[in-house]
Design a protein around this motif. Structure first.
Motif, PDB file in Angstrom:
ATOM      1  N   LEU A   1      -9.227  13.871 -11.342  1.00  0.00           N
ATOM      2  CA  LEU A   1      -8.550  12.662 -11.441  1.00  0.00           C
ATOM      3  C   LEU A   1      -9.437  11.497 -11.811  1.00  0.00           C
ATOM      4  N   TYR A   2      -9.083  10.784 -12.729  1.00  0.00           N
ATOM      5  CA  TYR A   2      -9.382   9.397 -12.973  1.00  0.00           C
ATOM      6  C   TYR A   2      -8.213   8.556 -12.937  1.00  0.00           C
ATOM      7  N   LEU A   3      -8.389   7.266 -12.228  1.00  0.00           N
ATOM      8  CA  LEU A   3      -7.315   6.203 -12.478  1.00  0.00           C
ATOM      9  C   LEU A   3      -7.983   4.831 -11.804  1.00  0.00           C
ATOM     10  N   GLY A   4      -7.212   3.898 -12.556  1.00  0.00           N
ATOM     11  CA  GLY A   4      -7.911   2.506 -12.278  1.00  0.00           C
ATOM     12  C   GLY A   4      -7.087   1.223 -13.038  1.00  0.00           C
ATOM     13  N   SER A   5      -7.581   0.155 -12.792  1.00  0.00           N
ATOM     14  CA  SER A   5      -7.049  -0.926 -13.511  1.00  0.00           C
ATOM     15  C   SER A   5      -8.080  -2.350 -13.656  1.00  0.00           C
ATOM     16  N   GLY A   6      -8.361  -2.628 -14.539  1.00  0.00           N
ATOM     17  CA  GLY A   6      -9.502  -3.694 -15.056  1.00  0.00           C
ATOM     18  C   GLY A   6      -8.939  -5.076 -14.377  1.00  0.00           C
ATOM     19  N   SER A   7      -7.601  -5.029 -13.741  1.00  0.00           N
ATOM     20  CA  SER A   7      -7.007  -6.545 -13.389  1.00  0.00           C
ATOM     21  C   SER A   7      -6.026  -6.385 -11.903  1.00  0.00           C
ATOM     22  N   VAL A   8      -6.399  -5.394 -11.357  1.00  0.00           N
ATOM     23  CA  VAL A   8      -5.175  -5.108 -10.375  1.00  0.00           C
ATOM     24  C   VAL A   8      -5.616  -6.054  -9.394  1.00  0.00           C
ATOM     25  N   LEU A   9      -6.782  -6.366  -8.909  1.00  0.00           N
ATOM     26  CA  LEU A   9      -7.102  -7.401  -7.769  1.00  0.00           C
ATOM     27  C   LEU A   9      -6.521  -8.834  -8.221  1.00  0.00           C
ATOM     28  N   SER A  10      -6.814  -9.146  -9.433  1.00  0.00           N
ATOM     29  CA  SER A  10      -6.358 -10.262  -9.948  1.00  0.00           C
ATOM     30  C   SER A  10      -4.822 -10.472  -9.907  1.00  0.00           C
ATOM     31  N   VAL A  11      -4.156  -9.411 -10.388  1.00  0.00           N
ATOM     32  CA  VAL A  11      -2.668  -9.206 -10.370  1.00  0.00           C
ATOM     33  C   VAL A  11      -2.083  -9.696  -8.936  1.00  0.00           C
ATOM     34  N   LEU A  12      -2.652  -9.078  -8.045  1.00  0.00           N
ATOM     35  CA  LEU A  12      -2.171  -9.264  -6.543  1.00  0.00           C
ATOM     36  C   LEU A  12      -2.490 -10.315  -5.999  1.00  0.00           C
ATOM     37  N   THR A  13      -3.417 -11.067  -6.359  1.00  0.00           N
ATOM     38  CA  THR A  13      -3.837 -12.319  -5.984  1.00  0.00           C
ATOM     39  C   THR A  13      -3.520 -13.775  -6.556  1.00  0.00           C
ATOM     40  N   SER A  14      -3.481 -13.587  -7.697  1.00  0.00           N
ATOM     41  CA  SER A  14      -3.376 -14.940  -8.575  1.00  0.00           C
ATOM     42  C   SER A  14      -1.865 -15.402  -8.655  1.00  0.00           C
ATOM     43  N   ASP A  15      -1.621 -16.591  -8.952  1.00  0.00           N
ATOM     44  CA  ASP A  15      -0.395 -17.281  -9.171  1.00  0.00           C
ATOM     45  C   ASP A  15      -0.129 -17.278 -10.518  1.00  0.00           C
ATOM     46  N   ASN A  16      -0.875 -17.121 -11.646  1.00  0.00           N
ATOM     47  CA  ASN A  16      -0.841 -17.093 -12.833  1.00  0.00           C
ATOM     48  C   ASN A  16      -1.511 -16.092 -13.621  1.00  0.00           C
ATOM     49  N   THR A  17      -0.695 -14.969 -13.633  1.00  0.00           N
ATOM     50  CA  THR A  17      -1.297 -13.883 -14.015  1.00  0.00           C
ATOM     51  C   THR A  17      -0.925 -13.707 -15.568  1.00  0.00           C
TER      52      THR A  17
END
Length: 501
Positions: free
Chosen positions: A426-442
Motif C-alpha cells: 500500500l501507498y498513501l499520502g497527501s502533500g497538504s494534510v498538515l497544512s489543512v489540519l492547522t491553517s485558517d486559510n486553506t
C-alpha cells in the motif's frame, strides 16, 4: 441573475488543484513503475525485479481566491459567506488535476535495461485571469448594480487516457559516476475537451434597467468584448459523462538520471577469477540528480467546434431572457454575433520540465529537492498546464516501509506541508494534510492512495558463510577460501603415509 451567480460559484468551488500527482511518493526509490510518470529513466537499475501497480488515484486541489478553516467548516454554524476568507483580485487563478494510474508493470530486460507498460486516466482544468471581484459581486444581492471589467480570461479543460511503453537503459557506469536514460511513447485516447477565452470583456448590470410593461422591471446586462468558445463534440452537451472518443494522438516523455557513487566499491563483490557482481538490492548513490521533460504531444478532435462571438450589445439583454435560455449556446446565438466558426480543435498535453536532487545521508534517511516547471504559457488557449512547484521532502526509506514529509511552495496556493507512507503493498499520502489540519486559510488539498505487487531485488546471500557470495561461489553449499572461489581445498595425501610394502 441568480442563475448566473450559481453557475459561476459552482465553477469557482470546483477549482481545487495543484501541480504534481502522488506528492512525496514519486521521490521514493521503491515507487517502481509509478515513477515513470515523472522521469522514465527511473525504472532501470531499480530495487525491483518486477513491480505491478494494481490501481492508484491522486486528487489534487487549489486556488488563490477562496480559503477556509477545514476543521471549522464541518461545524453546523459555519458559514462560507461570512467565515471563509476570500482573496479577490483582478487576476484570480486555479487548476484541476485528477490522475488515476491503472494496471501497470515494469521488469528488467537484462542488467542494463528495463521496460514498463502503464495505463492512466487524467483530467485537468485551468482557469486563468478571472476577475475575483466578479465572483464577490455576483455573490451579493442581485438587486444591486455593478460594473465588471473582466478584460482577458482563459478556461481550458481536458480529459484523456494514456497507454504508455517506457524503455530505460544504463548509459554509463564508471567507478563513482553512473548515468541512465529513458523515454516513454504514449498512445492517447481523448475523453473530451473544452475551452473559453475572452478579450476585453466587460459587463454592466443594471438591476432595474429593463421595463417589461405594467411597471414590471428586470435586470439588464450590457456587455462588450469578444468570447471564443471551443469544444469537442461530446463536450457540447449538458449531460456530459467521461467516455473515450475516436480522437487520438501521441505523447512523449524523456528523462536522465545521474548518480554520484563515491563508495561504489562497497557494493561490488569479486572472486579470485575476477568475476564481479554489483549489488542490486541497495541504493548506491550519495547524490542523485534527475532531469526530465514530460507530456510532449496532444490530441486532435476532428469533430470539435471553435466559435468566436462579438458580445457588444449596447442596448443590453434582460436578465429574464438569459434565465429562460436553454443553455450557454442558446445565450450566445440568441443575443450576440457569431464572427467566426471553424471545425477541429487541438488539445495539447501539459508539457513540463522536472528537476530532482536526492541526497542520501546513511542509506535510510534522505532529503529530496524537486521542482516541476510548466513549459506551457499561462492562458494558452489549447493546452493544459501544471502549476509550478518546489518541494523539499525529508524521508525515511527501507525495503518494506517509507515515510515522507513533503514541504512545498505551490503556485497560487503558497506553502503547504504534508505526509505520506509506503507500507508493504500500500501507498498513501497527501502533500497538504498538515497544512489543512492547522491553517485558517486553506486554499488547496490533495490525497492519493494505491496498491501494488512487487518482487524486489534479492539481498546478496552466502549460505556456507565463507565470505564468497552465492552468485560468485563455485561451491555455494561448501565453505572454501576466496582464493579457491569458495570451494574447499582438497588435501593431498602425505608421501610418508604411503605404504611402500
Amino acid at each position: 441573475m441568480k442563475k448566473i451567480t450559481l453557475v459561476l460559484l459552482f465553477i469557482l468551488s470546483s477549482f481545487c488543484v495543484k501541480a504534481q500527482s502522488y506528492v512525496g511518493f514519486l521521490t521514493d526509490n521503491y515507487s517502481g513503475v509509478n515513477s515513470v510518470i515523472s522521469n522514465p529513466a527511473n525504472i532501470t537499475d531499480s530495487r525491483f525485479k518486477l513491480d505491478i501497480n494494481l490501481v492508484g488515484s491522486s486528487f489534487l486541489a487549489g486556488n488563490d481566491y477562496y480559503g477556509v478553516n477545514v476543521m471549522d467548516a464541518f461545524k453546523d454554524d459555519y458559514s462560507f459567506d461570512t467565515d471563509a476568507e476570500k482573496s479577490p483580485t483582478s487576476d484570480n487563478n486555479a487548476a484541476i488535476n485528477v490522475d488515476i494510474m491503472g494496471p501497470s508493470f515494469m521488469f528488467n530486460l537484462n542488467k542494463k535495461s528495463s521496460i514498463a507498460v502503464f495505463t492512466r486516466l487524467r483530467s485537468m482544468t485551468n482557469i486563468n485571469e478571472i476577475n475575483g471581484t466578479t465572483i464577490d459581486d455576483l455573490d451579493n444581492d442581485a438587486s444591486e448594480d455593478f460594473n465588471i471589467n473582466e478584460g482577458d480570461f482563459n478556461i481550458f479543460t481536458h480529459a484523456w487516457a494514456e497507454f504508455g511503453v517506457t524503455y530505460a537503459r544504463t548509459l554509463m557506469q564508471k567507478e563513482q559516476h553512473f548515468l541512465k536514460g529513458g523515454f516513454t511513447i504514449k498512445y492517447l485516447q481523448g475523453g473530451g475537451s473544452g475551452y473559453a477565452r475572452g478579450k476585453n470583456v466587460s459587463v454592466d448590470y443594471d438591476a432595474d434597467g429593463t421595463d417589461l410593461g405594467g411597471g414590471e422591471t428586470t435586470g439588464n446586462i450590457i456587455s462588450s468584448g469578444e468570447i471564443s468558445y471551443g469544444r469537442s463534440d461530446d463536450f457540447d452537451n449538458e449531460d456530459y459523462e467521461f467516455e473515450l472518443t475516436d480522437a487520438s494522438g501521441f505523447g512523449v516523455d524523456l528523462g536522465f538520471v545521474y548518480e554520484w557513487r563515491p563508495n561504489h566499491a562497497d557494493y561490488v563483490e569479486t572472486n579470485s577469477k575476477g568475476d564481479s557482481y554489483v549489488r542490486k538490492d541497495k541504493n548506491k548513490y550519495k547524490l542523485k540528480l534527475g532531469l526530465s521533460i514530460t507530456d510532449l504531444g496532444g490530441i486532435t478532435y476532428d469533430d470539435g467546434l471553435d466559435d468566436t462571438y462579438n458580445i457588444d450589445n449596447p442596448t443590453g439583454v434582460s436578465e429574464d431572457d438569459i434565465s429562460d435560455a436553454d443553455d450557454f449556446d442558446d445565450i450566445l446565438n440568441s443575443f450576440y454575433t457569431l464572427e467566426e466558426s471553424s471545425n477541429g480543435i487541438k488539445a495539447n498535453l501539459p508539457t513540463a520540465l522536472h528537476f530532482n536532487a536526492d541526497w542520501n545521508f546513511n542509506g535510510k534517511f534522505y532529503v529530496n529537492l524537486n521542482t516541476d516547471f510548466s513549459l506551457t504559457a499561462k492562458g494558452k488557449d489549447d493546452a493544459s498546464r501544471i502549476l509550478n512547484v518546489v518541494s523539499l521532502t525529508p524521508r525515511y526509506e527501507s525495503r518494506g516501509f517509507s515515510f515522507y514529509l513533503p514541504l512545498s511552495v505551490i503556485e497560487y496556493n503558497g506553502f503547504q506541508a504534508g505526509a505520506g507512507l509506503r507500507f508493504g503493498p500500500l501507498y498513501l499520502g497527501s502533500g497538504s494534510v498538515l497544512s489543512v489540519l492547522t491553517s485558517d486559510n486553506t486554499k488547496g488539498a490533495d490525497f492519493y492512495m494505491g496498491s501494488k505487487i512487487s518482487i524486489k531485488q534479492r539481498k546478496t546471500k552466502d549460505k556456507d558463510g565463507d565470505g564468497v557470495i552465492d552468485k560468485l561461489d563455485s561451491c555455494p553449499k561448501e565453505a572454501g577460501p576466496i582464493e579457491n572461489n569458495g570451494c574447499p581445498v582438497e588435501e593431498k595425501q602425505d608421501a610418508s603415509e604411503i605404504d611402500t610394502n
